[in-house]
Design a protein around this motif. Structure first.
Motif, PDB file in Angstrom:
ATOM      1  N   ARG A  83       0.829  -1.213   0.000  1.00 46.20           N
ATOM      2  CA  ARG A  83       0.000   0.000   0.000  1.00 46.20           C
ATOM      3  C   ARG A  83       0.858   1.256   0.000  1.00 46.20           C
ATOM      4  O   ARG A  83       0.562   2.229  -0.689  1.00 46.20           O
ATOM      5  N   ARG A  84       1.961   1.243   0.790  1.00 49.60           N
ATOM      6  CA  ARG A  84       2.853   2.409   0.816  1.00 49.60           C
ATOM      7  C   ARG A  84       3.510   2.633  -0.540  1.00 49.60           C
ATOM      8  O   ARG A  84       3.678   3.768  -0.953  1.00 49.60           O
ATOM      9  N   ARG A  85       3.924   1.562  -1.203  1.00 48.56           N
ATOM     10  CA  ARG A  85       4.533   1.705  -2.531  1.00 48.56           C
ATOM     11  C   ARG A  85       3.549   2.255  -3.536  1.00 48.56           C
ATOM     12  O   ARG A  85       3.905   3.034  -4.409  1.00 48.56           O
ATOM     13  N   ALA A  86       2.308   1.840  -3.435  1.00 47.48           N
ATOM     14  CA  ALA A  86       1.294   2.321  -4.372  1.00 47.48           C
ATOM     15  C   ALA A  86       0.993   3.802  -4.158  1.00 47.48           C
ATOM     16  O   ALA A  86       0.690   4.512  -5.102  1.00 47.48           O
ATOM     17  N   GLU A  87       1.100   4.272  -2.910  1.00 47.15           N
ATOM     18  CA  GLU A  87       0.820   5.669  -2.608  1.00 47.15           C
ATOM     19  C   GLU A  87       1.979   6.581  -2.992  1.00 47.15           C
ATOM     20  O   GLU A  87       1.797   7.772  -3.168  1.00 47.15           O
ATOM     21  N   SER A  88       3.176   6.038  -3.095  1.00 49.59           N
ATOM     22  CA  SER A  88       4.356   6.854  -3.432  1.00 49.59           C
ATOM     23  C   SER A  88       4.426   7.200  -4.884  1.00 49.59           C
ATOM     24  O   SER A  88       3.954   6.680  -5.758  1.00 49.59           O
TER      25      SER A  88
END
Length: 88
Positions: A83-88
């Motif tokens: 999820r963090r990678r997708a938000e970056s």
């Protein structure tokens, strides 16, 4: 039918405990928590059997709940990283 309900209950408990242990915004409602717990229970049961030769016959057992929580924590950590990678 009773077995399916038992897996849903253990999945819900495992998911709730995992969400309580890990801080942060996991999001998701009851269905996401149950899904997290069921996937975690499957993962925890598989890894426990593979690594430690853990076997449990009863769904409602201490080992069942512990493996569901540990597996749910792993699934929650992986989900958080994705999820963090997708938000970056």
């Amino acid at each position: 039918m009773g077995t399916v309900i038992a897996y849903l209950v253990i999945g819900l408990l495992g998911g709730l405990i995992a969400k309580a242990i890990l801080p942060g915004k996991q999001g998701g409602g009851w269905l996401a928590t149950i899904a997290l717990g069921i996937v975690g229970a499957l993962l925890g049961g598989f890894l426990g059997g593979l690594l430690f030769n853990v076997r449990y016959d009863e769904i409602f057992s201490f080992q069942g709940l512990i493996t569901a929580v540990i597996g749910s924590l792993v699934v929650l950590l992986i989900f958080g990283l994705i999820r963090r990678r997708a938000e970056s």
